[in-house]
Scaffold this motif. Sequence first.
Motif, PDB file in Angstrom:
ATOM      1  N   MET A  24      39.308  29.548  29.678  1.00 29.69           N
ATOM      2  CA  MET A  24      40.099  30.686  29.210  1.00 29.69           C
ATOM      3  C   MET A  24      39.334  31.993  29.418  1.00 29.69           C
ATOM      4  O   MET A  24      39.917  33.002  29.815  1.00 29.69           O
ATOM      5  CB  MET A  24      40.465  30.495  27.729  1.00 29.69           C
ATOM      6  CG  MET A  24      41.469  31.513  27.226  1.00 29.69           C
ATOM      7  SD  MET A  24      43.003  31.584  28.199  1.00 29.69           S
ATOM      8  CE  MET A  24      43.828  30.113  27.603  1.00 29.69           C
ATOM      9  N   THR A  25      38.034  31.970  29.185  1.00 27.01           N
ATOM     10  CA  THR A  25      37.187  33.145  29.410  1.00 27.01           C
ATOM     11  C   THR A  25      37.277  33.579  30.876  1.00 27.01           C
ATOM     12  O   THR A  25      37.423  34.765  31.183  1.00 27.01           O
ATOM     13  CB  THR A  25      35.717  32.819  29.047  1.00 27.01           C
ATOM     14  OG1 THR A  25      35.675  32.438  27.671  1.00 27.01           O
ATOM     15  CG2 THR A  25      34.811  34.019  29.239  1.00 27.01           C
ATOM     16  N   ASP A  26      37.241  32.595  31.753  1.00 27.22           N
ATOM     17  CA  ASP A  26      37.330  32.833  33.197  1.00 27.22           C
ATOM     18  C   ASP A  26      38.682  33.445  33.580  1.00 27.22           C
ATOM     19  O   ASP A  26      38.749  34.407  34.342  1.00 27.22           O
ATOM     20  CB  ASP A  26      37.124  31.494  33.910  1.00 27.22           C
ATOM     21  CG  ASP A  26      36.852  31.671  35.390  1.00 27.22           C
ATOM     22  OD1 ASP A  26      35.992  32.512  35.726  1.00 27.22           O
ATOM     23  OD2 ASP A  26      37.491  30.983  36.204  1.00 27.22           O
ATOM     24  N   ILE A  27      39.760  32.899  33.026  1.00 27.57           N
ATOM     25  CA  ILE A  27      41.113  33.403  33.301  1.00 27.57           C
ATOM     26  C   ILE A  27      41.246  34.853  32.821  1.00 27.57           C
ATOM     27  O   ILE A  27      41.817  35.698  33.512  1.00 27.57           O
ATOM     28  CB  ILE A  27      42.182  32.491  32.641  1.00 27.57           C
ATOM     29  CG1 ILE A  27      42.202  31.123  33.346  1.00 27.57           C
ATOM     30  CG2 ILE A  27      43.564  33.131  32.690  1.00 27.57           C
ATOM     31  CD1 ILE A  27      43.066  30.075  32.661  1.00 27.57           C
ATOM     32  N   LEU A  28      40.697  35.132  31.647  1.00 27.61           N
ATOM     33  CA  LEU A  28      40.735  36.503  31.110  1.00 27.61           C
ATOM     34  C   LEU A  28      39.941  37.453  32.002  1.00 27.61           C
ATOM     35  O   LEU A  28      40.391  38.565  32.293  1.00 27.61           O
ATOM     36  CB  LEU A  28      40.173  36.538  29.684  1.00 27.61           C
ATOM     37  CG  LEU A  28      41.070  35.952  28.593  1.00 27.61           C
ATOM     38  CD1 LEU A  28      40.280  35.701  27.327  1.00 27.61           C
ATOM     39  CD2 LEU A  28      42.261  36.855  28.313  1.00 27.61           C
ATOM     40  N   MET A  29      38.782  37.006  32.443  1.00 27.84           N
ATOM     41  CA  MET A  29      37.942  37.839  33.291  1.00 27.84           C
ATOM     42  C   MET A  29      38.666  38.181  34.600  1.00 27.84           C
ATOM     43  O   MET A  29      38.710  39.342  35.008  1.00 27.84           O
ATOM     44  CB  MET A  29      36.613  37.149  33.588  1.00 27.84           C
ATOM     45  CG  MET A  29      35.668  38.024  34.387  1.00 27.84           C
ATOM     46  SD  MET A  29      34.024  37.308  34.490  1.00 27.84           S
ATOM     47  CE  MET A  29      33.181  38.151  33.185  1.00 27.84           C
ATOM     48  N   ILE A  30      39.282  37.177  35.207  1.00 25.59           N
ATOM     49  CA  ILE A  30      40.029  37.395  36.458  1.00 25.59           C
ATOM     50  C   ILE A  30      41.173  38.387  36.233  1.00 25.59           C
ATOM     51  O   ILE A  30      41.363  39.322  37.008  1.00 25.59           O
ATOM     52  CB  ILE A  30      40.560  36.052  37.017  1.00 25.59           C
ATOM     53  CG1 ILE A  30      39.385  35.175  37.486  1.00 25.59           C
ATOM     54  CG2 ILE A  30      41.551  36.280  38.155  1.00 25.59           C
ATOM     55  CD1 ILE A  30      39.736  33.711  37.699  1.00 25.59           C
ATOM     56  N   HIS A  31      41.914  38.181  35.135  1.00 21.01           N
ATOM     57  CA  HIS A  31      43.058  39.057  34.827  1.00 21.01           C
ATOM     58  C   HIS A  31      42.620  40.522  34.745  1.00 21.01           C
ATOM     59  O   HIS A  31      43.254  41.395  35.336  1.00 21.01           O
ATOM     60  CB  HIS A  31      43.706  38.635  33.498  1.00 21.01           C
ATOM     61  CG  HIS A  31      44.805  39.557  33.063  1.00 21.01           C
ATOM     62  ND1 HIS A  31      46.129  39.355  33.399  1.00 21.01           N
ATOM     63  CD2 HIS A  31      44.781  40.714  32.333  1.00 21.01           C
ATOM     64  CE1 HIS A  31      46.862  40.346  32.895  1.00 21.01           C
ATOM     65  NE2 HIS A  31      46.066  41.176  32.242  1.00 21.01           N
ATOM     66  N   PHE A  32      41.540  40.765  34.020  1.00 22.59           N
ATOM     67  CA  PHE A  32      41.121  42.153  33.776  1.00 22.59           C
ATOM     68  C   PHE A  32      40.289  42.752  34.902  1.00 22.59           C
ATOM     69  O   PHE A  32      39.945  43.926  34.856  1.00 22.59           O
ATOM     70  CB  PHE A  32      40.440  42.277  32.413  1.00 22.59           C
ATOM     71  CG  PHE A  32      41.440  42.180  31.290  1.00 22.59           C
ATOM     72  CD1 PHE A  32      42.280  43.238  31.000  1.00 22.59           C
ATOM     73  CD2 PHE A  32      41.585  41.004  30.571  1.00 22.59           C
ATOM     74  CE1 PHE A  32      43.240  43.149  30.002  1.00 22.59           C
ATOM     75  CE2 PHE A  32      42.541  40.901  29.560  1.00 22.59           C
ATOM     76  CZ  PHE A  32      43.362  41.981  29.278  1.00 22.59           C
ATOM     77  N   GLN A  33      39.997  41.962  35.927  1.00 17.83           N
ATOM     78  CA  GLN A  33      39.354  42.511  37.118  1.00 17.83           C
ATOM     79  C   GLN A  33      40.380  42.886  38.188  1.00 17.83           C
ATOM     80  O   GLN A  33      40.061  43.621  39.102  1.00 17.83           O
ATOM     81  CB  GLN A  33      38.347  41.504  37.678  1.00 17.83           C
ATOM     82  CG  GLN A  33      37.062  41.483  36.875  1.00 17.83           C
ATOM     83  CD  GLN A  33      36.040  40.482  37.390  1.00 17.83           C
ATOM     84  OE1 GLN A  33      36.377  39.473  37.983  1.00 17.83           O
ATOM     85  NE2 GLN A  33      34.782  40.758  37.140  1.00 17.83           N
ATOM     86  N   MET A  34      41.615  42.386  38.047  1.00 20.43           N
ATOM     87  CA  MET A  34      42.628  42.635  39.082  1.00 20.43           C
ATOM     88  C   MET A  34      43.148  44.059  39.043  1.00 20.43           C
ATOM     89  O   MET A  34      43.499  44.568  37.975  1.00 20.43           O
ATOM     90  CB  MET A  34      43.813  41.688  38.876  1.00 20.43           C
ATOM     91  CG  MET A  34      43.566  40.283  39.355  1.00 20.43           C
ATOM     92  SD  MET A  34      45.089  39.337  39.133  1.00 20.43           S
ATOM     93  CE  MET A  34      44.566  37.762  39.796  1.00 20.43           C
ATOM     94  N   SER A  35      43.245  44.668  40.229  1.00 20.78           N
ATOM     95  CA  SER A  35      43.750  46.042  40.283  1.00 20.78           C
ATOM     96  C   SER A  35      45.222  46.110  39.874  1.00 20.78           C
ATOM     97  O   SER A  35      45.660  47.101  39.317  1.00 20.78           O
ATOM     98  CB  SER A  35      43.553  46.627  41.680  1.00 20.78           C
ATOM     99  OG  SER A  35      44.108  45.776  42.647  1.00 20.78           O
ATOM    100  N   ARG A  36      45.980  45.035  40.102  1.00 18.48           N
ATOM    101  CA  ARG A  36      47.402  45.070  39.702  1.00 18.48           C
ATOM    102  C   ARG A  36      47.571  45.078  38.185  1.00 18.48           C
ATOM    103  O   ARG A  36      48.631  45.390  37.667  1.00 18.48           O
ATOM    104  CB  ARG A  36      48.201  43.945  40.348  1.00 18.48           C
ATOM    105  CG  ARG A  36      47.915  42.548  39.820  1.00 18.48           C
ATOM    106  CD  ARG A  36      48.800  41.535  40.546  1.00 18.48           C
ATOM    107  NE  ARG A  36      48.408  40.193  40.235  1.00 18.48           N
ATOM    108  CZ  ARG A  36      49.163  39.348  39.521  1.00 18.48           C
ATOM    109  NH1 ARG A  36      50.321  39.733  39.051  1.00 18.48           N
ATOM    110  NH2 ARG A  36      48.740  38.124  39.280  1.00 18.48           N
ATOM    111  N   ASN A  37      46.520  44.729  37.466  1.00 24.53           N
ATOM    112  CA  ASN A  37      46.543  44.830  36.008  1.00 24.53           C
ATOM    113  C   ASN A  37      45.803  46.083  35.530  1.00 24.53           C
ATOM    114  O   ASN A  37      45.429  46.183  34.361  1.00 24.53           O
ATOM    115  CB  ASN A  37      45.909  43.579  35.387  1.00 24.53           C
ATOM    116  CG  ASN A  37      46.718  42.329  35.702  1.00 24.53           C
ATOM    117  OD1 ASN A  37      47.941  42.360  35.692  1.00 24.53           O
ATOM    118  ND2 ASN A  37      46.046  41.231  36.010  1.00 24.53           N
ATOM    119  N   ASN A  38      45.611  47.031  36.461  1.00 20.47           N
ATOM    120  CA  ASN A  38      44.859  48.269  36.194  1.00 20.47           C
ATOM    121  C   ASN A  38      43.416  47.973  35.793  1.00 20.47           C
ATOM    122  O   ASN A  38      42.782  48.777  35.121  1.00 20.47           O
ATOM    123  CB  ASN A  38      45.519  49.102  35.078  1.00 20.47           C
ATOM    124  CG  ASN A  38      46.862  49.672  35.491  1.00 20.47           C
ATOM    125  OD1 ASN A  38      47.393  49.325  36.532  1.00 20.47           O
ATOM    126  ND2 ASN A  38      47.418  50.528  34.674  1.00 20.47           N
ATOM    127  N   GLY A  39      42.918  46.823  36.196  1.00 21.27           N
ATOM    128  CA  GLY A  39      41.591  46.388  35.771  1.00 21.27           C
ATOM    129  C   GLY A  39      40.459  46.934  36.617  1.00 21.27           C
ATOM    130  O   GLY A  39      40.646  47.797  37.477  1.00 21.27           O
TER     131      GLY A  39
END
Length: 108
Positions: A24-39
Amino acid sequence: QAAKSARTVVIAGVPDGLLHDDVMTDILMIHFQMSRNNGGDVEEVMYPTRKKGVAYVTFEDQEVVESVLKKDEHRLEDKRLSRYYPLKVTRYCENVSAFIIHLSVLPL
């Protein structure tokens, strides 16, 4: 570099108990690094925390906090999850002060 608290957001709505914490930590990290999520570049993900379904994400740059907060809807999606989960993203410092205010209005 800004203080860690200024570069941190509070994530609520993390699906609890579905996957291993490190996954889950990994999934969160990926989500918040993506530019489409403004990350942007993530320094650290704290999960699990003492509050169920809550994670803390610290970014390398404070500007990323601002852009992540501007996104209307954060959907946690991953092939390891059966569906998407809406996440609530708030500023770390705001969350703490709101929590204290909340406590003070409760009848004792």
